[in-house]
Design an enzyme around this catalytic site. Structure first.
Site, PDB file in Angstrom:
ATOM      1  N   SER A  54     -11.449  -0.335   0.399  1.00  0.00           N
ATOM      2  CA  SER A  54     -10.198  -0.382   0.799  1.00  0.00           C
ATOM      3  C   SER A  54     -10.110  -0.890   2.174  1.00  0.00           C
ATOM      4  CB  SER A  54      -9.526   0.960   0.738  1.00  0.00           C
ATOM      5  OG  SER A  54      -9.155   1.030  -0.758  1.00  0.00           O
ATOM      6  N   HIS A  90      -3.223   6.027   3.938  1.00  0.00           N
ATOM      7  CA  HIS A  90      -4.070   5.110   3.414  1.00  0.00           C
ATOM      8  C   HIS A  90      -3.696   3.550   3.923  1.00  0.00           C
ATOM      9  CE1 HIS A  90      -5.952   2.220   0.421  1.00  0.00           C
ATOM     10  NE2 HIS A  90      -7.213   3.186   0.272  1.00  0.00           N
ATOM     11  N   ASP A 122       0.815  -1.223   0.052  1.00  0.00           N
ATOM     12  CA  ASP A 122      -0.046  -0.043   0.015  1.00  0.00           C
ATOM     13  C   ASP A 122       0.875   1.280   0.002  1.00  0.00           C
ATOM     14  OD1 ASP A 122      -2.301   1.854   1.087  1.00  0.00           O
ATOM     15  OD2 ASP A 122      -3.189   0.020   0.880  1.00  0.00           O
TER      16      ASP A 122
END
Length: 398
Positions: free
Chosen positions: A281, A126, A88
């Site tokens: 996600s 994220h 990621d």
């Protein structure tokens, strides 16, 4: 001149902490849905909120309640000894809510090599948000409670801004398998373009016994999102707190199961910060967390095994049986643990007792000592927090 240089050095040291995540804290409809983060303050916690663990924001974690984590934690399964690859945006080790000794050095495969403090510095937030759901430290008095707070993270950074490239993700999958020997890989990114090299990378990981979890995508239609759409991947859709499929969650035959993904809570990149966000996600890591818990007891569990366990244990939603909005249903942790026991029989290893749970035969004195220790930990955390924010205030940042 020396003063100016000192100020510049201080700014350079603070940039890694804030990153471009600072520009994406509030909802911005120009950003992809799962890159919009809204900061949560203590004042946002409703009065009389019932905490689900000894963590400051745990009362807000409706998502953990919905999948049965309160019962799931009683199993003693924490993911200890299990390696989870976060392919990621990196992983911040400044959160104060993931033990640093559970974060491997990691690898930076993104175009930008900003190796200040850590090669996997998270400038987006994220990857850190995903890691928090999977394995934030439980019971330390701060932040949130992660599903599998004993896991070891192998962060593989494949993007530094809001978007990834297939080549970086492909290389990241191979690195997670071969270099870090991961048991579970979370891939919370994707593309509508089918890429044979990406498919080969996923198939390679699965052939090595790795559980690969991804998302169904956020277009809100029947678009296929890769790698989630590959047959070898557990693709996860999103539901809200009422168990309704999220409007943004893609609906097609790649949806395997669903998990909370709308207004869920996890960690920011800065110390003691918690954010709220939405997107498939953030549905995927709930399934990755469950996989890590089961892998602790059943290290032999492969992708097909895990899929069968999910089919047998998920809560059927929508149309009876499988459907393209909810897949096989909403994951349920206690039922999955029971289903795994039925599936594997006596082929698993018993987890170590949870350090948080007092022994049933302990005396009142023992329980009193334990309670005092918890209070001491909370005071220590409060002191750390106060010192950190006082430093920021002196620097004129907060």
């Amino acid at each position: 001149m020396k003063k100016i240089l000192a100020i510049l050095m201080a700014i350079c040291m603070l940039i890694p902490l804030f990153g471009i995540n600072a520009f994406a804290q509030e909802e911005d409809h120009d950003l992809p849905i799962d890159y919009q983060f809204k900061k949560v303050e203590e004042k946002d916690i409703p009065a009389n909120t019932k905490e689900i663990s000894f963590d400051l924001f745990s009362g807000l974690q409706w998502d953990m309640k919905m999948i049965g984590m309160e019962e799931g934690w009683k199993s003693g399964l924490t993911g200890k000894g299990v390696r989870v690859g976060i392919v990621d945006s990196g992983l911040s080790d400044y959160t104060m809510d993931i033990d640093r000794d559970r974060i491997l050095k990691g690898k930076n495969l993104s175009p930008v090599k900003l190796n200040i403090g850590s090669p996997v510095l998270d400038t987006v937030g994220h990857g850190t948000f995903i890691a928090g759901i999977i394995g934030a430290t439980k019971g330390n008095g701060i932040g949130i409670a992660g599903m599998a707070p004993g896991v070891t993270f192998a962060p593989v950074k494949c993007f530094s801004t809001l978007f990834s490239t297939p080549d970086a993700e492909i290389e990241g999958i191979y690195a997670a398998v071969d270099e870090y020997e991961c048991d579970v890989i979370n891939l919370s990114s994707g593309t509508p373009s089918n890429n044979k090299k990406l498919q080969n990378a996923v198939q390679y990981a699965v052939s090595k016994g790795v559980i690969v979890v991804s998302t169904v995508g956020n277009e809100g239609d029947a678009t296929y999102n890769y790698p989630g759409a590959y047959e070898d991947v557990i693709a996860v859709g999103s539901v809200d707190k009422n168990m309704n499929v999220s409007s943004f969650s893609n609906k097609n035959d790649s949806v395997f199961v669903v998990a909370p993904g709308e207004d869920v809570y996890s960690l920011g990149t800065l110390p003691f910060t918690v954010y709220k966000s939405s997107g498939t996600s953030f549905s995927a890591p709930f399934v990755s967390g469950l996989a890590a818990m089961l892998k602790e007891k059943y290290p032999q569990m492969g992708q097909k095994d895990f899929g069968e366990i999910l089919k047998a244990s998920s809560k059927d939603l929508g149309e009876p049986g499988y459907d393209t909005s909810y897949g096989y249903g909403l994951i349920q942790v206690p039922q999955a643990i029971d289903a795994a026991e039925t599936y594997f029989g006596d082929a698993g290893s018993d987890p170590e007792p949870s350090p948080e749970a007092p022994d049933s035969g302990s005396s009142e004195d023992d329980q009193s000592t334990n309670s005092g220790s918890l209070v001491s930990d909370r005071v220590k955390n409060l002191v750390q927090k106060t010192l950190f924010y006082s430093i920021l205030k002196k620097l004129g940042i907060r």
